[in-house]
Design a protein around this motif. Structure first.
Motif, PDB file in Angstrom:
ATOM      1  N   SER A 116       0.817  -1.217   0.000  1.00  0.00           N
ATOM      2  CA  SER A 116       0.000   0.000   0.000  1.00  0.00           C
ATOM      3  C   SER A 116       0.848   1.263   0.000  1.00  0.00           C
ATOM      4  N   LYS A 117       2.104   1.145   0.447  1.00  0.00           N
ATOM      5  CA  LYS A 117       3.000   2.304   0.471  1.00  0.00           C
ATOM      6  C   LYS A 117       4.446   1.826   0.464  1.00  0.00           C
ATOM      7  N   THR A 159       7.211  -1.054  -2.668  1.00  0.00           N
ATOM      8  CA  THR A 159       6.707   0.180  -3.259  1.00  0.00           C
ATOM      9  C   THR A 159       5.202   0.047  -3.415  1.00  0.00           C
ATOM     10  N   SER A 160       4.554   1.130  -3.747  1.00  0.00           N
ATOM     11  CA  SER A 160       3.160   1.076  -4.183  1.00  0.00           C
ATOM     12  C   SER A 160       3.161   1.330  -5.688  1.00  0.00           C
ATOM     13  N   SER A 163       3.306   5.072  -6.361  1.00  0.00           N
ATOM     14  CA  SER A 163       4.644   5.613  -6.136  1.00  0.00           C
ATOM     15  C   SER A 163       5.601   5.186  -7.242  1.00  0.00           C
ATOM     16  N   GLU A 188      -3.910  -4.568  -0.143  1.00  0.00           N
ATOM     17  CA  GLU A 188      -2.852  -3.573   0.024  1.00  0.00           C
ATOM     18  C   GLU A 188      -2.342  -3.074  -1.330  1.00  0.00           C
ATOM     19  N   GLY A 192      -2.648   0.771  -2.699  1.00  0.00           N
ATOM     20  CA  GLY A 192      -1.471   1.501  -3.152  1.00  0.00           C
ATOM     21  C   GLY A 192      -1.547   1.946  -4.603  1.00  0.00           C
TER      22      GLY A 192
END
Length: 255
Positions: A116-117, A159-160, A163, A188, A192
């Motif tokens: 998710s991040k 990573t997402s 991003s 998740e 993300g």
């Protein structure tokens, strides 16, 4: 160890070459299918054949040793792109060998987990199933006896999708198909990619429904479906049975 060169039944695609190790669970299943002239995960593979076309963009989260990425590579051709994420070192190494053996220059292999991040994650190795590594301990499941007796984990970078494409693309791409097979971390991954999803940049999502895995991640199938419904996607179940613990897939298609 076996070498397989597999040609899709419709004959319109170049052959895919794989090197498989019969001592590994998923390799053995794949080899058994291919040696009998059958597709590996035929229903999901068929989705790629129906959705992707020349010039398409395919994103493979949980690429393993590359079956779906390689099939997609053949379909989308030189004008298309395949982004493939795989956080397990052994699987990723074999995937790189397969990319080279198949001269699949349109695949972008990324050795990282998707979540998710961005950040660092504790990644657990499944010694019973080379396709069952997870962000939780798979030794919790009764069938994973070796994993339970010899627990092994490693720190990996994550990573997402939002991003990743923020940093690696001038503009967010139009993704024709996103495949997610992350042993329960599918919610998740979708969270993300909320920016991409909310802007309609991802047209189709093929996601695994692994209810025990989702539970280990603190998620539910209902939460996944509600998220996608709110974003304007309709769901088509693929291979679902009456067994609540049996793994199947769902295709989310943008309305």
């Amino acid at each position: 160890m076996g070498n397989f060169v597999y040609t899709i039944d419709n004959g319109s695609l170049e052959p895919v070459s794989l090197t498989l190790n019969d001592n590994l669970f998923t390799h053995y299943v794949m080899a058994s299918c291919l040696s009998h002239g059958m597709l590996y995960e035929p229903e999901s593979t068929d989705i790629l054949l129906k959705v992707l076309k020349k010039g398409s963009t395919f994103v493979d989260v949980g690429a393993h040793i590359g079956w779906f990425s390689l099939i997609a590579s053949r379909i989308v051709g030189e004008s298309g792109l395949v982004y493939s994420f795989e956080p397990d070192r052994s699987n990723f190494s074999r995937f790189l060998e397969h990319i080279e053996a198949n001269k699949a220059e349109n695949i972008v292999p990324i050795f990282i987990a998707v979540d998710s991040k961005p950040g660092r994650r504790n990644f657990h190795i499944n010694l019973d199933n080379d396709g069952g590594h997870a962000l939780y301990d798979p030794g919790m499941f009764q069938c994973n006896e070796k994993t339970r007796e010899h627990p092994k984990s490693a720190k990996v970078m994550a990573t997402s999708l939002d991003s990743f494409f923020d940093h690696h693309s001038k503009v967010w791409p139009e993704i024709d198909l996103l495949k997610i097979d992350t042993e329960g971390a599918e919610v998740e991954v979708l969270e993300g990619a909320y920016g991409l999803l909310s802007q309609g940049k991802i047209h189709n999502i093929l996601a695994e429904i692994n209810i025990p895995g989702l539970s280990q991640m603190g998620d539910t199938e209902a939460e996944m479906r509600e998220l996608m419904d709110e974003l304007g996607y309709r769901a088509i179940d693929i291979g679902k049975t009456d067994n609540p613990n049996e793994i199947y897939n769902v295709l989310f298609t943008l309305n």
